[in-house]
Design an enzyme around this catalytic site. Sequence first.
Site, PDB file in Angstrom:
ATOM      1  N   LYS A   1      -4.776  10.786 -10.162  1.00 43.03           N
ATOM      2  CA  LYS A   1      -4.072  10.860 -11.449  1.00 43.03           C
ATOM      3  C   LYS A   1      -5.086  10.493 -12.514  1.00 43.03           C
ATOM      4  CE  LYS A   1      -0.212  11.326 -13.811  1.00 43.03           C
ATOM      5  NZ  LYS A   1       0.386  12.643 -14.054  1.00 43.03           N
TER       6      LYS A   1
ATOM      7  N   ASP B   1       1.075  14.717  -9.456  1.00 43.57           N
ATOM      8  CA  ASP B   1       2.358  15.352  -9.795  1.00 43.57           C
ATOM      9  C   ASP B   1       2.309  16.844  -9.463  1.00 43.57           C
ATOM     10  OD1 ASP B   1       0.403  15.315 -11.762  1.00 43.57           O
ATOM     11  OD2 ASP B   1       1.799  15.309 -13.441  1.00 43.57           O
TER      12      ASP B   1
ATOM     13  N   ASP C   1       1.177   7.775   0.714  1.00 43.05           N
ATOM     14  CA  ASP C   1       2.435   7.372   1.348  1.00 43.05           C
ATOM     15  C   ASP C   1       3.505   8.428   1.059  1.00 43.05           C
ATOM     16  OD1 ASP C   1       4.413   5.939   2.544  1.00 43.05           O
ATOM     17  OD2 ASP C   1       4.414   4.266   1.134  1.00 43.05           O
TER      18      ASP C   1
ATOM     19  N   ASP D   1       4.688  11.998   3.629  1.00 48.17           N
ATOM     20  CA  ASP D   1       6.084  12.191   4.045  1.00 48.17           C
ATOM     21  C   ASP D   1       6.593  13.553   3.591  1.00 48.17           C
ATOM     22  OD1 ASP D   1       6.381   9.885   5.425  1.00 48.17           O
ATOM     23  OD2 ASP D   1       7.918   9.011   4.128  1.00 48.17           O
TER      24      ASP D   1
ATOM     25  N   TYR E   1      -0.921  -1.311  -3.128  1.00 45.35           N
ATOM     26  CA  TYR E   1      -0.180  -2.124  -2.158  1.00 45.35           C
ATOM     27  C   TYR E   1      -0.857  -3.467  -1.889  1.00 45.35           C
ATOM     28  CZ  TYR E   1       2.664   2.012  -1.117  1.00 45.35           C
ATOM     29  OH  TYR E   1       3.510   3.085  -1.200  1.00 45.35           O
TER      30      TYR E   1
END
Length: 361
Positions: A194, A226, A250, A254, A143
């Site tokens: 990852k 994943d 992020d 959620d 980001y």
Amino acid sequence: MTQQFRITLLPGDGIGAEIISVAVDVLKVVGKKFDIEFNFQEAPIGGAAIDLTGEPLPEESLDKCRNSDAVLLAAVGGYKWDSLPPSRRPEAGLLGLRAGLELFANLRPAKIIPELIDASSLKKEIVSGVDIMVVRELTGGIYFGKPRGIFTTETGERRGVNTMVYTESEINRIGRVAFETAQKRTGKLCSVDKSNVLDVSQLWRENITKLAQEYPSVELSHMYVDNAAMQLLRAPKQFDTIVTGNLFGDILSDAAAMLTGSIGMLPSASLGATGPGVFEPVHGSAPDIAGQDKANPLAQVLSAAMMLRYGLNQSAAADHIEQSVSLILQQGLRTGDIMSSGMKLLGCRAMGDALIQALEE
Ligand code: NAD
């Protein structure tokens, strides 16, 4: 001896004022019980601040936050300011606050409340007992990494670029928050990355593994992002504390939060290395129900409990708030967002009053 804390209140927009006033009343009652004195000061942020000063985060508001022990924020945003350019919108106030207070760690709990288990979209036996804390890095990663932007290549084709970047010091400082959080909980930490594909994740994994030597009481595991997304839905009880970078956090925070099914119940904390943390509900300003006494104040109240636990080191007072919230839910009291048949529907204020009664008993 009475402990004294200065708290900056940022009610923001929409339902903000209604829910924060319940949290303030709750803190006053808890303060009396646990010998804590809160000195509250209020400051505008978001749309309310734009209307007053033209800025979503006036310098004076940020100064007040800096000069306090903790910041209790409600939410910002609303239809009225939707057409403003991104840098002038209420949400820019939140980004300014995070940057201004150097809040690099975001803590998002996802805990199943037994009385609300039917609100989850997953089967009862899968979610019953879920109690997860996602620790997300908040100020680095893709980001913020450079280069970023949309560029035109030599052939005239446009090319969008973002860069996922972490330095070792950034990894270690979020790592420490995560290990310390895990220590305060069950001592299990899962680092999500990852590293089978990304170099930045290899550095992440290497540093988190090294850091584990300093925290022998914490059991560290690693998982690819994943797989973590799948495992959160398949067997969420295997997780206690999760630590991950900005982008993965992020998304996963959620997903974890939604295991609980009820947005009006979810608190969060954002912490820096030193200085005050910001404690706020996960939900937004709910302009559709603002000013109608329909909002659920419990996410805000539970954010105040997180403030006591993670910001002010007052875990007994935090426990008391969390237990009292469970108690009123056991009594069948509900706001509209968590209402189900056979329960008693209350407005925001009445829910707060019931909670205060439970806290005083
Ligand atoms: P929202 O979370 O405000 O609302 C989503 C839905 O959940 C709405 O139907 C709302 O009524 C309901 N809801 C939310 N909180 C509730 C509560 N405490 N009690 C009962 N019902 C509740 O999200 P949205 O509608 O996408 O956004 C509305 C505004 O909030 C936008 O301006 C958005 O930018 C802003 N927002 C702010 C934050 C923040 O301040 N951190 C976060 C998300 C959205």
